[in-house]
Scaffold this motif. Structure first.
Motif, mmCIF file in Angstrom:
data_model
loop_
_atom_site.group_PDB
_atom_site.id
_atom_site.type_symbol
_atom_site.label_atom_id
_atom_site.label_comp_id
_atom_site.label_asym_id
_atom_site.label_seq_id
_atom_site.Cartn_x
_atom_site.Cartn_y
_atom_site.Cartn_z
ATOM 1 N N THR A 263 0.835 -1.206 0.000
ATOM 2 C CA THR A 263 0.000 0.000 0.000
ATOM 3 C C THR A 263 0.868 1.255 0.000
ATOM 4 O O THR A 263 0.554 2.246 -0.679
ATOM 5 N N ALA A 266 2.083 1.758 -3.436
ATOM 6 C CA ALA A 266 1.002 2.266 -4.277
ATOM 7 C C ALA A 266 0.750 3.753 -4.010
ATOM 8 O O ALA A 266 0.459 4.525 -4.940
ATOM 9 N N GLU A 267 0.879 4.158 -2.748
ATOM 10 C CA GLU A 267 0.679 5.564 -2.416
ATOM 11 C C GLU A 267 1.792 6.422 -3.010
ATOM 12 O O GLU A 267 1.532 7.529 -3.509
ATOM 13 N N TYR A 269 3.385 5.682 -5.720
ATOM 14 C CA TYR A 269 3.064 5.692 -7.154
ATOM 15 C C TYR A 269 1.986 6.735 -7.452
ATOM 16 O O TYR A 269 2.137 7.566 -8.365
ATOM 17 N N ALA A 270 0.889 6.687 -6.683
ATOM 18 C CA ALA A 270 -0.234 7.581 -6.952
ATOM 19 C C ALA A 270 0.144 9.047 -6.775
ATOM 20 O O ALA A 270 -0.271 9.916 -7.564
ATOM 21 N N TYR A 276 -3.823 7.027 -9.294
ATOM 22 C CA TYR A 276 -3.516 5.596 -9.221
ATOM 23 C C TYR A 276 -4.035 4.870 -10.448
ATOM 24 O O TYR A 276 -5.206 5.007 -10.833
ATOM 25 N N GLU A 278 -3.916 0.944 -11.676
ATOM 26 C CA GLU A 278 -3.525 -0.374 -11.184
ATOM 27 C C GLU A 278 -2.559 -1.077 -12.119
ATOM 28 O O GLU A 278 -1.558 -1.653 -11.664
ATOM 29 N N PHE A 281 0.793 0.540 -11.820
ATOM 30 C CA PHE A 281 1.460 0.202 -10.564
ATOM 31 C C PHE A 281 2.032 -1.209 -10.607
ATOM 32 O O PHE A 281 3.161 -1.444 -10.164
#
Length: 418
Positions: A263, A266-267, A269-270, A276, A278, A281
């Protein structure tokens, strides 16, 4: 707490305080105060992937049972449950400390650290005297001391009132209440660990070695932390992943299998890509490279029969690269592909960083695993890379200073140039 304090002092901030991440930004996230993720944002797009150093920060120890406090023979003990793979007999008759925290009935918490300061008392798991150990000495090493016999001696002074039952236990509970504001019920939910009280020391007349508790895996985690924390500008985003529960399988919401570590990625990345995606990512993970920074056994000539000298890391010969881990037939292994291993080898050769390679003992002797398999499951290219250790999982473990220095060099070289 120590790692977060260091990161804060070096300009890192909690990622949840950032709406957007730009090149050069430094962020972290605590994983329930037991794990840690940190990142220095690079110039490349996040889709290009991350350079990651991953380690675990838990070590073999003894935890308290849910109802640990009892009195017997006018002494007070805590019942324990060993955590991780240990030779139980090694932990008796050595000075031990208590570390952890507890939550009071009013919701406030208290930190517990007793036994490290020279003015503190220490605690001990008792052992049978040699004069009465005729039967004990005929047992196998696994049975010399059983798990239920590992009870920690913590006190022996009663309250003065002779009409009180369990006077010695009550005496301890009074100290617990006066000093920490805790009751016996509060200990049920407490997380208190029993660990060696000895401090790290130079070992040998020439001081070439370091003896300390918890080299597995803090001797890799700390250089990894320092390597990432030292970054100012980088082409690719670099990350630090410090996990819990590795010694018991990496499960739970703080172990390496937890979604929370992904997570954080992913944060990142976003907040670097402006949103975001998917698929994007997942591609970023596939484009990422990681060193699983965990220790390996060093060659010990006193126990040469358990090791293949042609395929075992040697003390003082540099950082060890392990292509694969696992036990016996590579059970539970993560196996780096040839292309990725070659990249790392050529990089270390280019920067003249001493390295070696090997396995964890003879094929049928045993073996072990690391967090690398869980990173590999996410599609990340990963290789095990760490410090050779003697006495692994004992109260005092041994590393060579040259290996430690080479490991720190290797970690910096990897995240800056891979």
């Amino acid at each position: 707490y120590t790692s977060i304090k260091l990161l804060n002092n070096l300009g890192f901030s909690d990622i949840r305080s950032k709406e957007q991440l730009l090149p050069g930004d430094k962020v972290y996230r605590s994983i329930h105060n037991k794990g840690l993720m940190a990142a220095v944002i690079g110039e490349d797009k996040a889709k290009a992937g991350f350079n990651i150093l991953g380690a675990h920060v838990d070590s073999p120890r003894f935890d308290l049972k849910p109802n640990p406090i009892y009195e017997e023979a006018e002494m007070v003990f805590l019942k324990t449950h060993y955590y991780g793979g240990v030779k139980k007999y090694q932990w008796t008759a050595v000075p031990l400390a208590l570390h952890g925290f507890a939550v009071r009935a009013d919701g406030t918490s208290v930190k517990i650290a007793i036994g490290d300061d020279e003015n503190d008392p220490v605690f001990m798991l008792t052992d049978l005297l040699i004069h009465l150990s005729k039967d004990q000495m005929t047992k196998t090493a696994a049975e010399v001391v059983t798990g239920e016999e590992l009870n920690l001696l913590i006190g022996g002074r009663p309250v003065p009132h002779k009409d009180v039952s369990e006077r010695f236990k009550v005496g301890f509970l009074m100290i617990l209440k006066e000093k920490y504001g805790l009751s016996e019920r509060d200990i049920v939910s407490a997380e208190i660990q029993v660990v060696p009280s000895d401090k790290a020391r130079d070992l040998g007349f020439d001081r070439s070695f370091i003896a300390a508790y918890g080299h597995d895996d803090r001797v890799c985690a700390y250089p990894a932390l320092r390597a990432v924390a030292a970054q100012e500008k980088s082409k690719r985003t670099v990350m630090l992943m410090l996990t819990d529960k590795e010694e018991v399988g990496s499960q739970g919401n703080t172990g390496a299998q937890s979604q929370e570590y992904e997570t954080f990625m992913a944060e990142v990345y976003a907040k670097t890509e402006g949103g975001y995606d998917e698929l994007g990512f997942l591609m970023a993970l596939e484009n990422s490279a990681m060193l699983s920074t965990d220790v390996v056994n060093g060659y010990d000539p006193n126990f040469a029969s358990t090791m293949d000298i042609r395929n075992n890391s040697m003390m003082g010969h540099g950082v060890c690269l392990q292509k694969y881990t696992g036990s016996r037939g590579k059970s539970g292994a993560s196996d780096a592909n040839a292309e990725f291993l070659a990249k790392v080898v050529h990089l270390l050769d280019e920067y003249k960083i001493p390295w070696q390679t090997g396995e964890l003992g003879k094929v049928d002797q045993g073996g072990g695993g690391t967090i690398s398999q869980y990173a590999a499951n996410r599609g990340i290219e990963v290789l095990d890379c760490g410090v050779p250790v003697l006495n692994m999982h004992a109260p005092q473990e041994i590393v060579h200073k040259l290996d430690l220095y080479a490991t720190h060099q290797a970690y910096r070289c990897f995240i800056e140039n891979m």
